[in-house]
Write a protein that holds these residues in place. Structure first.
Motif, mmCIF file in Angstrom:
data_model
loop_
_atom_site.group_PDB
_atom_site.id
_atom_site.type_symbol
_atom_site.label_atom_id
_atom_site.label_comp_id
_atom_site.label_asym_id
_atom_site.label_seq_id
_atom_site.Cartn_x
_atom_site.Cartn_y
_atom_site.Cartn_z
ATOM 1 N N THR A 77 -47.984 0.251 75.750
ATOM 2 C CA THR A 77 -47.971 0.565 74.327
ATOM 3 C C THR A 77 -49.352 0.275 73.763
ATOM 4 O O THR A 77 -50.077 -0.591 74.275
ATOM 5 N N GLY A 78 -49.714 0.974 72.715
ATOM 6 C CA GLY A 78 -51.027 0.766 72.122
ATOM 7 C C GLY A 78 -50.993 0.907 70.617
ATOM 8 O O GLY A 78 -50.153 1.621 70.057
ATOM 9 N N LYS A 105 -50.861 -3.093 75.350
ATOM 10 C CA LYS A 105 -50.080 -4.069 76.104
ATOM 11 C C LYS A 105 -49.377 -3.372 77.253
ATOM 12 O O LYS A 105 -48.883 -2.249 77.108
ATOM 13 N N LEU A 106 -49.338 -4.057 78.384
ATOM 14 C CA LEU A 106 -48.615 -3.595 79.565
ATOM 15 C C LEU A 106 -47.321 -4.385 79.662
ATOM 16 O O LEU A 106 -47.354 -5.624 79.663
ATOM 17 N N TRP A 107 -46.169 -3.693 79.721
ATOM 18 C CA TRP A 107 -44.852 -4.332 79.697
ATOM 19 C C TRP A 107 -44.055 -3.941 80.942
ATOM 20 O O TRP A 107 -44.320 -2.923 81.576
ATOM 21 N N GLY A 161 -39.023 -6.454 78.741
ATOM 22 C CA GLY A 161 -39.710 -6.889 77.532
ATOM 23 C C GLY A 161 -40.781 -7.926 77.778
ATOM 24 O O GLY A 161 -41.354 -8.456 76.824
ATOM 25 N N LYS A 162 -41.097 -8.197 79.033
ATOM 26 C CA LYS A 162 -42.138 -9.168 79.364
ATOM 27 C C LYS A 162 -43.512 -8.498 79.333
ATOM 28 O O LYS A 162 -43.711 -7.430 79.883
ATOM 29 N N ILE A 163 -44.472 -9.151 78.643
ATOM 30 C CA ILE A 163 -45.829 -8.629 78.560
ATOM 31 C C ILE A 163 -46.593 -9.038 79.818
ATOM 32 O O ILE A 163 -46.779 -10.231 80.090
ATOM 33 N N LEU A 164 -47.064 -8.047 80.582
ATOM 34 C CA LEU A 164 -47.799 -8.305 81.821
ATOM 35 C C LEU A 164 -49.306 -8.409 81.585
ATOM 36 O O LEU A 164 -49.994 -9.108 82.318
ATOM 37 N N HIS A 165 -49.799 -7.708 80.590
ATOM 38 C CA HIS A 165 -51.233 -7.761 80.275
ATOM 39 C C HIS A 165 -51.416 -7.370 78.814
ATOM 40 O O HIS A 165 -50.709 -6.499 78.296
#
Length: 450
Positions: free
Chosen positions: A254-255, A268-270, A274-278
């Motif tokens: 998402t951006g 954000k990389l998910w 729903g966990k944010i990876l980066h």
């Protein structure tokens, strides 16, 4: 171009088939078709009085072309589906006409054999909706043409086919909108309930789907397993203006991009839980993030493993929290300050928010009085009164009257049995015993009535 629809509005957009053998472009009163990327010669033409849009169905040979012709001089607007090469008006394999349409879009399924027509007008003359009116129709290369019935009034926000199945989801109705899964017969097979959504996002493998609310909505995301339609996760991606699945199908990005939002640009990389990876945020507000894109592989990757459905505790943890401005989201949440500080005689009295929000002694005393009074009233309601002598006598009289009524009812039954004997009817032994007990019943009634 990946998009397969062109609407002529002072410009044209070329449209290729999947194998790039055929290219089409709309030119006001006709559609020009080119073959083998030879643009020096028009291979075929589709001529009409006016062309509102041309749509190339996905899939290989034999190709199918859909044509939208808007209303001319009060006539019906219509969509016709043709087999490539036979473009006479009477040769259409499917036809659908409609009135009062300003815009038309068509979405094919992956095989190109079925399509959904999204017909809309900008103004609803009935006044029922500010957003105009949108109707959905289904057509297929077999000649089928049906209207899709929606169970809630309001605009249609999104319609998407499952990329691997002949199923599609529609988000429609006034907010909170309704989400419904339909099969290829246009029958509703699952309801996703009502929420604030405006986008449907299937992963490339089609085994997971996200129902999202972006743009002017908060960024609500719910992921579902398309096999069992079970909820996998429920969380919020705040301020998101861009979403795209990774080719693997279990990770997405998402951006917050310009020009939609020019401050706090980030991506954000998910994963689907729903966990944010980066998380990457641009260094300053002067730097803007314009576009994000995955590098897609040449072939479709195998379907990812669907995670277990979310538990009720996990769903509750993902519910929206109190709003915090974007600039203060990196640090811990600050305590909220009272909007009505303690001011006496026009002079501000310093002190902590907790001290200012404490009730006065008189207010505490009044609160205790109200609590004691409420408890006293509750005790009075729950108290069971002692029975009086009059109540006991009334109970005994009621019991006697009840017994007398039952005995008189039995005497009435005996009179009926006597009438049957007088008519010569043979009675059962228990009926004869009831007649023999008549005198005993009369004596019992006399005793109770004393």
């Amino acid at each position: 171009y990946q998009r397969r629809v062109a609407i002529t509005a002072g410009h044209w957009t070329p449209l290729w088939s999947d194998d790039e053998f055929t290219c089409a472009r709309a030119c006001n009163a006709e559609v020009q078709l080119f073959e083998n990327n030879d643009f020096s010669t028009v291979a075929k033409r589709i001529q009409r009085e006016k062309v509102g849009g041309v749509f190339v169905a996905p899939g290989d040979d034999p190709y199918h072309i859909a044509l939208y012709v808007p209303s001319i001089k009060g006539a019906h607007a219509f969509v016709q589906l043709y087999l490539y090469g036979t473009f006479e008006k009477t040769a259409a394999v499917a036809h659908r006409s409609f009135m009062k349409v300003d815009n038309c879009d068509i979405k094919f399924n992956k095989s190109g054999k079925c399509a959904i027509i999204i017909a809309s007008n900008d103004v609803d003359k009935t006044g029922a909706s500010y957003y105009g009116q949108t109707l959905l129709y289904f057509i297929s290369i077999r000649g089928e043409s049906n209207q899709i019935v929606l169970k809630k009034n309001g605009p249609v926000y999104s319609v998407e086919w499952n990329p691997q199945r002949d199923e599609f989801i529609v988000l429609y109705g006034f907010m909170p909108c309704k989400g419904t899964l339909f099969n290829v017969k246009c029958d509703p097979i699952h309801e996703f309930g009502e929420n604030h959504y405006n986008e449907i996002l299937f992963n490339p493998q089609g085994n997971m789907v996200g129902l999202c609310g972006f743009g002017n909505l908060r960024g609500k995301i719910k992921f579902y397993d398309t096999e069992n339609n079970k909820l996998l996760s429920d969380f919020v991606a705040a301020d998101a203006t861009f979403f795209e699945w990774a080719p693997c199908g279990d990770v997405f990005i998402t951006g917050t991009l310009s020009p939609r939002l020019r401050q706090d640009n980030e991506f954000k990389l998910w994963d689907v839980s729903g966990k944010i990876l980066h998380h990457y945020q641009v260094p300053t507000d002067e730097t803007q993030l314009w576009q994000l894109m995955w590098i897609n592989p040449a072939t479709l990757l195998p379907p990812p493993v669907v995670p277990r459905p979310a538990t009720s505790k996990e769903i509750a943890a993902g519910k929206p929290q109190a709003y915090r401005p974007p600039g203060s989201r990196q640090g811990p949440a600050a305590a909220t300050r009272s909007l009505l500080p303690n001011v006496q005689g026009g002079v501000y009295k310093p002190g902590s928010d907790a001290q200012r929000n404490q009730p006065s002694r008189q207010a505490q005393k009044n609160q205790r009085k109200r609590e004691n009074r409420a408890k006293q009233i509750e005790d009075e309601k729950n108290a069971v009164p002692e029975p009086t002598m009059q109540d006991l006598q009334s109970t005994i009289v009621d019991e006697r009257e009840k017994k007398v009524r039952n005995l008189k009812k039995k005497l009435h039954q005996i009179e009926k049995l006597k009438g049957q004997v007088a008519q010569g009817k043979t009675l059962e032994k228990n009926q004869m015993d009831k007649i023999a007990s008549e005198n005993d019943l009369i004596e019992e009634i006399k005793r109770l009535e004393l």
